[in-house]
Enzyme design. Structure first.
Site, PDB file in Angstrom:
ATOM      1  N   HIS A 307       0.854  -1.187   0.000  1.00  0.00           N
ATOM      2  CA  HIS A 307       0.000   0.000   0.000  1.00  0.00           C
ATOM      3  C   HIS A 307       0.883   1.228   0.000  1.00  0.00           C
ATOM      4  CE1 HIS A 307      -3.093   2.883   1.158  1.00  0.00           C
ATOM      5  NE2 HIS A 307      -3.942   1.973   0.707  1.00  0.00           N
ATOM      6  N   ASP A 364      -7.977  -5.067  -0.160  1.00  0.00           N
ATOM      7  CA  ASP A 364      -8.487  -5.898  -1.253  1.00  0.00           C
ATOM      8  C   ASP A 364      -8.166  -7.382  -1.085  1.00  0.00           C
ATOM      9  OD1 ASP A 364      -9.683  -3.901  -2.781  1.00  0.00           O
ATOM     10  OD2 ASP A 364      -7.728  -3.227  -3.467  1.00  0.00           O
TER      11      ASP A 364
HETATM   12  N1  ACO Z   1       4.249  -7.763  -4.811  1.00  0.00           N
HETATM   13  C1  ACO Z   1       5.597  -7.787  -4.942  1.00  0.00           C
HETATM   14  N2  ACO Z   1       6.404  -6.721  -4.778  1.00  0.00           N
HETATM   15  C2  ACO Z   1       5.807  -5.565  -4.460  1.00  0.00           C
HETATM   16  C3  ACO Z   1       4.424  -5.449  -4.294  1.00  0.00           C
HETATM   17  C4  ACO Z   1       3.624  -6.603  -4.474  1.00  0.00           C
HETATM   18  N3  ACO Z   1       2.311  -6.559  -4.332  1.00  0.00           N
HETATM   19  N4  ACO Z   1       4.110  -4.176  -3.986  1.00  0.00           N
HETATM   20  C5  ACO Z   1       5.281  -3.517  -3.962  1.00  0.00           C
HETATM   21  N5  ACO Z   1       6.302  -4.346  -4.238  1.00  0.00           N
HETATM   22  C6  ACO Z   1       7.730  -3.997  -4.228  1.00  0.00           C
HETATM   23  C7  ACO Z   1       8.118  -3.216  -5.465  1.00  0.00           C
HETATM   24  O1  ACO Z   1       8.539  -4.072  -6.515  1.00  0.00           O
HETATM   25  C8  ACO Z   1       9.219  -2.356  -4.929  1.00  0.00           C
HETATM   26  O2  ACO Z   1      10.373  -3.175  -4.814  1.00  0.00           O
HETATM   27  P1  ACO Z   1      11.857  -2.542  -5.032  1.00  0.00           P
HETATM   28  O3  ACO Z   1      12.007  -1.503  -3.970  1.00  0.00           O
HETATM   29  O4  ACO Z   1      12.762  -3.706  -4.890  1.00  0.00           O
HETATM   30  O5  ACO Z   1      11.840  -1.965  -6.419  1.00  0.00           O
HETATM   31  C9  ACO Z   1       8.775  -2.011  -3.516  1.00  0.00           C
HETATM   32  O6  ACO Z   1       7.941  -3.116  -3.125  1.00  0.00           O
HETATM   33  C10 ACO Z   1       7.997  -0.713  -3.391  1.00  0.00           C
HETATM   34  O7  ACO Z   1       6.898  -0.774  -4.320  1.00  0.00           O
HETATM   35  P2  ACO Z   1       6.255   0.469  -5.042  1.00  0.00           P
HETATM   36  O8  ACO Z   1       5.531  -0.011  -6.251  1.00  0.00           O
HETATM   37  O9  ACO Z   1       7.313   1.517  -5.243  1.00  0.00           O
HETATM   38  O10 ACO Z   1       5.255   0.988  -3.944  1.00  0.00           O
HETATM   39  P3  ACO Z   1       4.065   1.981  -4.204  1.00  0.00           P
HETATM   40  O11 ACO Z   1       3.770   2.630  -2.913  1.00  0.00           O
HETATM   41  O12 ACO Z   1       4.348   2.838  -5.387  1.00  0.00           O
HETATM   42  O13 ACO Z   1       2.859   1.004  -4.651  1.00  0.00           O
HETATM   43  C11 ACO Z   1       0.990  -0.430  -4.643  1.00  0.00           C
HETATM   44  C12 ACO Z   1       1.805   0.630  -3.866  1.00  0.00           C
HETATM   45  C13 ACO Z   1       0.615   0.119  -6.023  1.00  0.00           C
HETATM   46  C14 ACO Z   1      -0.296  -0.680  -3.867  1.00  0.00           C
HETATM   47  C15 ACO Z   1       1.828  -1.715  -4.778  1.00  0.00           C
HETATM   48  O14 ACO Z   1       2.175  -2.205  -3.502  1.00  0.00           O
HETATM   49  C16 ACO Z   1       1.127  -2.786  -5.596  1.00  0.00           C
HETATM   50  O15 ACO Z   1       1.245  -2.811  -6.826  1.00  0.00           O
HETATM   51  N6  ACO Z   1       0.365  -3.729  -4.924  1.00  0.00           N
HETATM   52  C17 ACO Z   1      -0.388  -4.734  -5.635  1.00  0.00           C
HETATM   53  C18 ACO Z   1      -1.693  -4.127  -6.164  1.00  0.00           C
HETATM   54  C19 ACO Z   1      -2.691  -3.879  -5.051  1.00  0.00           C
HETATM   55  O16 ACO Z   1      -2.934  -4.704  -4.194  1.00  0.00           O
HETATM   56  N7  ACO Z   1      -3.322  -2.685  -5.109  1.00  0.00           N
HETATM   57  C20 ACO Z   1      -4.366  -2.284  -4.157  1.00  0.00           C
HETATM   58  C21 ACO Z   1      -3.894  -1.150  -3.282  1.00  0.00           C
HETATM   59  S1  ACO Z   1      -5.083  -0.791  -2.067  1.00  0.00           S
HETATM   60  C22 ACO Z   1      -6.292   0.055  -2.872  1.00  0.00           C
HETATM   61  O17 ACO Z   1      -6.063   0.726  -3.867  1.00  0.00           O
HETATM   62  C23 ACO Z   1      -7.609  -0.018  -2.357  1.00  0.00           C
END
Ligand code: ACO
Length: 428
Positions: A307, A364
């Site tokens: 998140h 979610d």
């Molecule tokens: N699975 C694996 N790796 C992940 C995940 C995941 N679900 N989420 C983040 N990471 C990793 C990234 O690859 C990144 O790794 P790195 O530092 O080695 O490059 C690190 O964690 C940080 O991730 P970001 O994408 O920079 O974090 P951000 O805050 O931008 O993204 C997000 C948040 C979009 C929710 C992300 O965690 C994600 O894509 N999750 C899966 C989709 C999801 O569940 N979305 C619902 C969110 S809640 C809502 O909207 C109601």
């Protein structure tokens, strides 16, 4: 003494006021940055460090896992109030009295009819259309049937627009469902309450009397409360920015529905269930999918994990996990996908990759399992999220308009070509 932040660029110092929120959050007010520095801007893609507004609606602390609406803890609201009560609180700022509650509920009921001509629009969609696309289009189309712009200085006009949308939106959502299922389009039955009506409009079929299941209604009520608002997330920011141009409430919320659709936002609940089903069809090898999520050469992410703001735990996920357990116990059934979800969560939480990046289950992760138990097809999960989020979008739109916020229009750092000579076709 007022606090200040000092920025030094090329030996020149600039001072900016430091603002504090009611929970002691700190923000540097850079309103005067461009004029003071002759055009310098800040760059913050994804707005990870940028506050877009001041707001009194929702407080969340991602490190501590706190979520409060208008000062009330989400844990209290889910247990002690119902969906419409929380909607009133979020939109108007205070918990309603009994009289205010009754009036709000009745006014919404009075608005639960939709212009019959809307059905012509629905007819134009192919049966395979995604219900989120249908919902977004129909919400925008409401503007065509009610073209008057709302005078934001009139409490009465604002109120009328709000109850109209609260009344019609679940009808449109139910119609999106019926269209994709090839079923007749139902209207609300005003002897039911708001949540009962959602179940009734979605699942009533002409050949049978619909039997209301209070367990399902209670679970849906709690689940939708958890989704009501979440401050400046992607879809809410979209609603505020669309509305800042003085686009109507319906048009602004339609933009929010589209923003919610994406799989990184509200679309994640559909993506989670599809992922869990994939894991199950693949023999239930959770570890294999965890390894894929960690592999930087594989675009696969663990849906429902991570998140932007919660870096400790998502308080809503905790409540939802419990709600899923309660629901299955009350219904006396189970779902093999729930067992996979729990196993996946357990393994991921012990894994260094997820711990280091502070990736926890989000709202979610378990919500789709509840929707599935209630009988909603996967494509409807994000629509249900939209029904839940509607009061938040309305509250944020109302706050933005009442505060007379300027039109949302970010700047950019241009990194394209400098001026080039035009080339004719034979020179390209
Ligand atoms: N699975 C694996 N790796 C992940 C995940 C995941 N679900 N989420 C983040 N990471 C990793 C990234 O690859 C990144 O790794 P790195 O530092 O080695 O490059 C690190 O964690 C940080 O991730 P970001 O994408 O920079 O974090 P951000 O805050 O931008 O993204 C997000 C948040 C979009 C929710 C992300 O965690 C994600 O894509 N999750 C899966 C989709 C999801 O569940 N979305 C619902 C969110 S809640 C809502 O909207 C109601």
């Amino acid at each position: 003494m007022s606090e200040k932040a000092i920025l030094e660029i090329d030996g020149e110092k600039y001072e900016f006021p430091v603002l504090r929120g009611s929970e002691n959050e700190i923000a540097i007010d850079i309103k005067s940055l461009r004029s003071a520095t002759n055009g310098i801007i800040t760059l913050d893609s994804g707005f990870k460090n940028t506050g877009s507004c001041e707001s009194k609606i929702t407080f969340l602390d991602g490190e501590k896992g706190i979520l409060r609406h208008r000062g009330y803890a989400i844990e209290d609201l889910t247990k002690k109030a119902n969906f419409l009560e929380v909607a009133y609180l979020i939109i108007f700022g205070e918990l309603p009295t009994k009289v205010q509650m009754k009036t709000f509920e009745n006014d919404i009921k009075k608005e639960s009819m939709v212009n019959e001509e809307m059905k012509d629009i629905i007819d134009g969609f192919p049966k395979v259309a995604h219900p989120m696309g249908i919902l977004s289009s129909l919400t925008s189309a409401l503007t065509a049937f009610d073209p008057e712009t709302v005078d934001v200085t009139s409490e009465e006009e604002m109120y009328n627009a709000i109850v109209k949308l609260m009344g019609k939106f679940p009808v449109l959502a139910a119609w999106a469902h019926s269209k994709t299922q090839g079923l007749p389009l139902n209207y609300a039955d005003n002897s039911f309450n708001y949540i009962e009506n959602i179940m009734h409009m979605m699942f009533k079929i002409p050949t049978e009397k619909y039997k209301m299941n209070p367990i399902a209604v209670k679970a849906l009520d709690e689940l939708l409360i958890l989704h009501e608002d979440h401050e400046q997330n992607c879809s809410t920011s979209t609603v505020r920015i669309a509305g800042s141009s003085e686009a109507s409430l319906f048009a602004s919320v339609s933009a929010g529905v589209s923003a919610l659709w994406g799989s990184l936002h509200g679309g994640a609940n559909q993506a989670v269930l599809e992922m869990l089903k994939d894991i199950r069809n693949d023999g239930g090898n959770v570890e294999k999918f965890i390894a894929r999520a960690k592999d930087k050469n594989d675009p696969f992410r663990l849906m429902g994990f991570g998140h932007r703001v919660y870096k400790n735990f998502d308080p809503r996920a905790r409540i939802i996990k419990q709600a899923a357990d309660d629901l299955f116990e009350d219904l006396g059934t189970t779902d093999p996908v729930l067992a996979i979800a729990k196993h996946l969560e357990e393994v991921a939480l012990k894994d260094k990759y997820f711990a280091e990046r502070k990736l926890y289950p989000n709202v979610d992760f378990y919500s789709g399992i509840i929707y599935r138990a209630l009988g909603f097809p996967v494509e409807m999960f994000t629509v249900m999220f939209a029904i839940g989020r509607l009061p938040g979008w309305i509250a944020q739109w109302r706050e933005m308009r009442l505060n007379h916020e300027p039109i949302g229009r970010p700047r950019q750092l241009y990194t394209g070509y400098s001026l080039r000579d035009f080339k004719n076709f034979d020179e390209r």
